[in-house]
Scaffold this motif. Structure first.
Motif, PDB file in Angstrom:
ATOM      1  N   GLY A  95       6.104  12.836 -46.542  1.00  0.00           N
ATOM      2  CA  GLY A  95       5.382  11.745 -47.191  1.00  0.00           C
ATOM      3  C   GLY A  95       3.897  11.914 -47.011  1.00  0.00           C
ATOM      4  O   GLY A  95       3.341  12.998 -47.215  1.00  0.00           O
ATOM      5  N   GLY A  96       3.219  10.852 -46.617  1.00  0.00           N
ATOM      6  CA  GLY A  96       1.807  10.965 -46.315  1.00  0.00           C
ATOM      7  C   GLY A  96       1.601  11.681 -44.995  1.00  0.00           C
ATOM      8  O   GLY A  96       2.553  12.073 -44.303  1.00  0.00           O
ATOM      9  N   VAL A  97       0.333  11.881 -44.634  1.00  0.00           N
ATOM     10  CA  VAL A  97       0.019  12.573 -43.383  1.00  0.00           C
ATOM     11  C   VAL A  97       0.533  11.749 -42.208  1.00  0.00           C
ATOM     12  O   VAL A  97       0.153  10.592 -42.022  1.00  0.00           O
ATOM     13  N   GLY A  98       1.455  12.348 -41.450  1.00  0.00           N
ATOM     14  CA  GLY A  98       2.029  11.677 -40.293  1.00  0.00           C
ATOM     15  C   GLY A  98       3.393  11.074 -40.520  1.00  0.00           C
ATOM     16  O   GLY A  98       3.967  10.492 -39.590  1.00  0.00           O
ATOM     17  N   ARG A  99       3.963  11.221 -41.746  1.00  0.00           N
ATOM     18  CA  ARG A  99       5.277  10.659 -42.043  1.00  0.00           C
ATOM     19  C   ARG A  99       6.158  11.713 -42.699  1.00  0.00           C
ATOM     20  O   ARG A  99       5.693  12.462 -43.561  1.00  0.00           O
ATOM     21  N   ALA A 100       7.431  11.722 -42.287  1.00  0.00           N
ATOM     22  CA  ALA A 100       8.391  12.656 -42.878  1.00  0.00           C
ATOM     23  C   ALA A 100       9.795  12.089 -42.703  1.00  0.00           C
ATOM     24  O   ALA A 100      10.065  11.308 -41.782  1.00  0.00           O
ATOM     25  N   LEU A 101      10.693  12.488 -43.603  1.00  0.00           N
ATOM     26  CA  LEU A 101      12.098  12.113 -43.548  1.00  0.00           C
ATOM     27  C   LEU A 101      12.936  13.357 -43.354  1.00  0.00           C
ATOM     28  O   LEU A 101      12.697  14.389 -44.008  1.00  0.00           O
ATOM     29  N   LEU A 102      13.933  13.275 -42.462  1.00  0.00           N
ATOM     30  CA  LEU A 102      14.843  14.377 -42.193  1.00  0.00           C
ATOM     31  C   LEU A 102      16.253  13.831 -42.094  1.00  0.00           C
ATOM     32  O   LEU A 102      16.475  12.623 -42.165  1.00  0.00           O
ATOM     33  N   THR A 103      17.220  14.706 -41.898  1.00  0.00           N
ATOM     34  CA  THR A 103      18.585  14.320 -41.529  1.00  0.00           C
ATOM     35  C   THR A 103      18.865  14.931 -40.166  1.00  0.00           C
ATOM     36  O   THR A 103      18.831  16.153 -40.009  1.00  0.00           O
ATOM     37  N   LEU A 104      19.152  14.067 -39.171  1.00  0.00           N
ATOM     38  CA  LEU A 104      19.304  14.523 -37.797  1.00  0.00           C
ATOM     39  C   LEU A 104      20.462  13.802 -37.125  1.00  0.00           C
ATOM     40  O   LEU A 104      20.809  12.670 -37.491  1.00  0.00           O
ATOM     41  N   THR A 105      21.040  14.451 -36.149  1.00  0.00           N
ATOM     42  CA  THR A 105      21.981  13.800 -35.256  1.00  0.00           C
ATOM     43  C   THR A 105      21.189  13.041 -34.189  1.00  0.00           C
ATOM     44  O   THR A 105      19.987  13.284 -34.017  1.00  0.00           O
ATOM     45  N   PRO A 106      21.835  12.115 -33.455  1.00  0.00           N
ATOM     46  CA  PRO A 106      21.095  11.420 -32.389  1.00  0.00           C
ATOM     47  C   PRO A 106      20.491  12.369 -31.366  1.00  0.00           C
ATOM     48  O   PRO A 106      19.358  12.153 -30.907  1.00  0.00           O
ATOM     49  N   ALA A 107      21.223  13.449 -31.043  1.00  0.00           N
ATOM     50  CA  ALA A 107      20.677  14.410 -30.080  1.00  0.00           C
ATOM     51  C   ALA A 107      19.479  15.149 -30.664  1.00  0.00           C
ATOM     52  O   ALA A 107      18.467  15.372 -29.983  1.00  0.00           O
ATOM     53  N   GLY A 108      19.574  15.536 -31.942  1.00  0.00           N
ATOM     54  CA  GLY A 108      18.447  16.207 -32.583  1.00  0.00           C
ATOM     55  C   GLY A 108      17.238  15.301 -32.718  1.00  0.00           C
ATOM     56  O   GLY A 108      16.096  15.743 -32.579  1.00  0.00           O
ATOM     57  N   ALA A 109      17.478  14.010 -32.997  1.00  0.00           N
ATOM     58  CA  ALA A 109      16.369  13.061 -33.103  1.00  0.00           C
ATOM     59  C   ALA A 109      15.669  12.891 -31.765  1.00  0.00           C
ATOM     60  O   ALA A 109      14.434  12.824 -31.699  1.00  0.00           O
ATOM     61  N   ASN A 210      19.335   1.464 -52.805  1.00  0.00           N
ATOM     62  CA  ASN A 210      20.099   2.704 -52.885  1.00  0.00           C
ATOM     63  C   ASN A 210      19.148   3.824 -53.299  1.00  0.00           C
ATOM     64  O   ASN A 210      19.119   4.269 -54.439  1.00  0.00           O
ATOM     65  N   SER A 211      18.321   4.251 -52.357  1.00  0.00           N
ATOM     66  CA  SER A 211      17.289   5.243 -52.660  1.00  0.00           C
ATOM     67  C   SER A 211      17.748   6.673 -52.447  1.00  0.00           C
ATOM     68  O   SER A 211      16.962   7.598 -52.603  1.00  0.00           O
ATOM     69  N   GLY A 212      19.003   6.872 -52.089  1.00  0.00           N
ATOM     70  CA  GLY A 212      19.527   8.227 -51.950  1.00  0.00           C
ATOM     71  C   GLY A 212      19.221   8.840 -50.597  1.00  0.00           C
ATOM     72  O   GLY A 212      18.664   8.210 -49.696  1.00  0.00           O
ATOM     73  N   GLY A 213      19.607  10.126 -50.477  1.00  0.00           N
ATOM     74  CA  GLY A 213      19.404  10.832 -49.223  1.00  0.00           C
ATOM     75  C   GLY A 213      18.082  11.573 -49.191  1.00  0.00           C
ATOM     76  O   GLY A 213      17.138  11.235 -49.888  1.00  0.00           O
ATOM     77  N   VAL A 214      18.046  12.604 -48.377  1.00  0.00           N
ATOM     78  CA  VAL A 214      16.838  13.398 -48.184  1.00  0.00           C
ATOM     79  C   VAL A 214      17.040  14.751 -48.860  1.00  0.00           C
ATOM     80  O   VAL A 214      18.073  15.400 -48.667  1.00  0.00           O
TER      81      VAL A 214
END
Length: 392
Positions: A95-109, A210-214
């Protein structure tokens, strides 16, 4: 453990970058135009607040480390952070500087939050993940299990990070609305009427969407080249020669693309001094690229310490294009063909062979303006005769 949508927050990114460069425990302040833009926790504990003058901040905390705000340096640093995010997840949306979306497990997060000292939110939708990240602690993860209960308990101030203005936040607080749950007690018509234009932006966060996934990671390309030196370089002529030696390989890797940013990193006694410049000229010429590298190296101020390694990064690569006027070109071509038919050999132009030659025969030649390759006779210079004196 199944992967969920994760929102990564490194905001304010200028302060995060300053702490990353100088240390987390130092009293830091990011300054802009003589005023404090952001202050670290140690600086705020000493009385430094955003908006005050740098002189006033230094009077309260004499050991304050002031870091000037540099937009090109922040863009380069954010691009470097994004380049490392695919190692955690193949799906990434920046997204903007300092923001991003990912798909992670709790351990990965948890691993990502600890590695970057960031705030991470985990949820089943993009909006809830971002709201959870806004409420998470630095270096921690906040997961959403029950969306309804999460929204009810969420402080109203969290909506400031997704579009709620300071004015409306103050007005809602004056009305006694302190949490999102209290705002959701209003009807949708009341919310829309009171929030006005901000309702469209806040509605997905208040009521879900319902904005969908990443999507899959699509990072901008960059060109990176580094060299190590046997002995530290101090002299300008040695640094100029080292920068010039990098230019042919950089131009070959560019392959006709034009960069938007140039970053130079100089290794000095185990440390790295860097500088980033926004490109304002075409770097696809060796001389121009060489001068730009030297200017960025001068900004890094590493020459007096001895440069042991040099790295040049060209990012924001684009292919430049030009839009020509098709119809005017066709009209000019038709006019040139008509003139050539009526006056053969009159349409000619100069083809430069060696512009530095002093002899006309080797400096240029005349060619046909239509074919541009067939030699054409040189134009005949008009001879002006001297006036003849007549005696009376």
């Amino acid at each position: 453990m199944s992967a969920r949508i994760a929102a990564l927050l490194l905001e304010p990114f200028a302060l995060w970058h300053a702490e990353r460069e100088h240390g987390l425990d130092l009293p830091l302040a990011v300054t802009d135009a003589g005023r404090v833009r952001h202050a670290s926790a140690a600086a705020r504990a000493g009385g430094v607040q955003p908006g005050m003058r740098v002189s006033g901040a230094l009077s309260r905390v004499p050991e304050l480390h002031a870091v000037p705000l540099s937009a090109p340096a922040l863009e380069a640093a954010w691009a470097e952070v994004c380049a490392g995010l695919p190692a955690y997840s193949p799906r990434l949306e920046v997204g903007g500087v300092g923001r991003a979306l990912l798909t992670l497990t709790p351990a990965g997060a948890a691993e990502l939050a600890s590695a970057l000292h960031a705030r991470v939110g985990l949820a089943d939708t993009r909006e809830l993940a971002l709201l959870a990240a806004l409420g998470a602690g630095t270096g921690g993860v906040r997961a959403v299990a029950d969306p309804a209960a999460f929204r009810r308990a969420l402080p109203l101030e969290a909506l400031r990070g997704v579009g709620l203005s300071a004015e409306l936040h103050a007005r809602l607080t004056w009305l006694g609305v302190g949490t999102v749950g209290e705002l959701l007690r209003w009807s949708k018509a009341q919310q829309a009427a009171y929030l006005g234009a901000e309702w469209t932006v806040l509605k997905p966060y208040l009521h879900g969407a319902n904005s969908g996934g990443v999507g899959r990671a699509r990072l901008p390309a960059e060109v990176r080249l580094a060299r190590q030196f046997d002995d530290p370089l101090f002299e300008p002529r040695d640094l100029s020669a080292a920068a010039q030696a990098l230019c042919p390989a950089l131009l070959e890797a560019l392959a006709g693309r034009s960069p938007q940013r140039l970053t130079v990193r100089a290794g000095v006694a185990g440390l790295t001094l860097s500088a980033t410049r926004t490109v304002k000229e075409d770097l696809r010429a060796p001389g121009v690229l060489h001068r730009a590298v030297l200017r960025a190296l001068d900004d890094a101020d590493a020459a007096h310490l001895g440069v042991e390694a040099l790295e040049v990064v060209l990012s924001g690569l684009d292919r430049l294009g030009g839009q020509n006027d098709l119809w005017s070109r066709a009209a000019a071509r038709d006019a040139a063909e008509l003139a050539e038919r009526r006056f053969p050999g009159v349409m000619r132009q100069v083809q430069w062979l060696d512009p530095f030659s002093v002899a006309a025969g080797t400096a240029y030649r005349w060619v046909s303006a239509l074919t541009r390759d067939a030699p054409a006779p040189a134009p005949v210079a008009s001879v002006r005769r001297a006036p003849v004196a007549v005696r009376a």
